[in-house]
Design an enzyme around this catalytic site. Structure first.
Site: not given
Length: 359
Positions: A89, A158
């Site tokens: 990322e 998450h």
């Protein structure tokens, strides 16, 4: 026979309506569209409209997205516009921010917004601040999008909501859609915006169908960033929410209506800039305010709304202290029962409303 001849001579105007056969001219009716398909439609239309737009992220091309949001786009636009990236990322976000500074309009997909934490330096220090630091000479037109907040069984790493995190940063616009119409209209506006936009979707909502109006089916359909929407009118209490928790508010409002309590439900749509005018106008009418969110309570979206109400003209209209309904102040548990009790439920909203109204 003479009557038939007179009709034929007089043309169309002489034919009784019941005998005429013409094409149906009614405009297309509203249709059911999932949030997933609305997001894809928005990206498809903007990719087609502007060659500077491109999409990059993990598995967005060949695999068509982890949640199939980008289905069909790679086949239509090819490798140069739909780009698969490594699981890095910090790398692909930096590439995208640089591309935006060079005049392109990247759309960055995160498989989960939790992974955007790897890229926060690029998002905040580069994307959010460059326009200000360059004296308005260098815009950074970029969208960071992906699923945000709670989802079933994904546990603590998450499942957190980043609305308050990114909403804290000047230079960013932060969008949090609920319905399919929200998703399409706001994403198209985000892609066309000259500022960096954090676009917070939700995994729970991807497969949920909504009726999309005739207007929203147009390629020119846009929803302005910074404008909330009243999803249900009421005059006893104002419920303000965003993302998937709007559904809980709507369900709670339906339950409360059976007891004669009419809730006004406001879908924020945008976290930054926030439509305080819509909230204040509603509070002046209902005299009661409850904010509902899936994120943590401390320094949350609800806390910001309550502070602004206290500091503004709406405070004098309140007949009771404003209240927050939030996620519990713990990391998200994995066990289903604990997970459910960590997030705001319909019963929690109903309880808070009745307690506020003393019923």
């Amino acid at each position: 026979m003479a009557y038939l001849r007179s009709i034929l001579r007089s043309g169309k105007n002489g034919v009784p309506a019941v005998l005429r056969r013409e094409f149906h001219r009614t405009l297309p009716a509203a249709m059911q569209v999932t949030v997933r398909d609305a997001i894809k439609e928005a990206m498809d239309e903007e990719l087609e409209r502007d060659e500077r737009v491109f999409l990059l992220g993990e598995e967005v091309a060949l695999f068509e997205g982890a949640y199939k949001v980008t289905r069909g786009l790679w086949k239509k636009y090819g490798d140069k516009r739909i780009i698969d990236t490594p699981i890095a990322e910090i790398g692909f976000t930096g590439i995208a921010v640089g591309a935006a500074m060079a005049g392109l309009r990247p759309v960055v997909e995160y498989m989960s917004f939790n992974f955007s934490m790897q890229s926060v330096d690029h998002i905040i220090n580069s994307a959010a601040k460059t326009y200000y630091m360059s004296g308005g000479l260098q815009p950074v037109s970029i969208v960071f999008r992906g699923p945000n907040g709670a989802a079933p069984g994904v546990a603590a790493q998450h499942a957190q909501c980043f609305a308050a995190w990114y909403g804290h940063v000047p230079g960013l616009k932060v969008v949090s859609p609920w319905s399919a119409e929200d998703a399409k209209g706001l994403l198209k506006s985000a892609i066309r915006d000259d500022n960096p936009v954090v676009f917070l979707e939700n995994e729970i909502m991807y497969s949920v169908p909504f009726e999309m109006s005739e207007e929203s089916q147009s390629k020119d359909f846009l929803i302005p960033i910074g404008k909330a929407k009243i999803e249900r009118k009421g005059n006893h209490v104002t419920l303000v929410s965003h993302s998937h928790v709007v559904s809980r508010c709507m369900d709670a409002a339906a339950v409360l209506a059976k007891d004669g309590i009419e809730c006004e439900v406001i879908n924020l749509r945008t976290i930054r800039p926030m439509d305080m005018e819509a909230i204040e106008t509603s509070v002046m009418k209902t005299k009661h305010l409850i904010t509902v969110e899936g994120g943590w309570p401390q320094f949350g979206v609800g806390g910001e709304i309550l502070a602004r109400i206290m500091e503004g003209p709406g405070f004098g209209y309140l007949n009771a202290p404003a209240v927050r309904v939030t996620g519990v102040d713990i990391p998200m548990p994995y066990a289903k029962l604990l997970e459910e009790n960590t997030l705001p439920q319909i019963k929690d909203i109903v309880f808070s409303v009745k307690k506020m109204l003393n019923v």
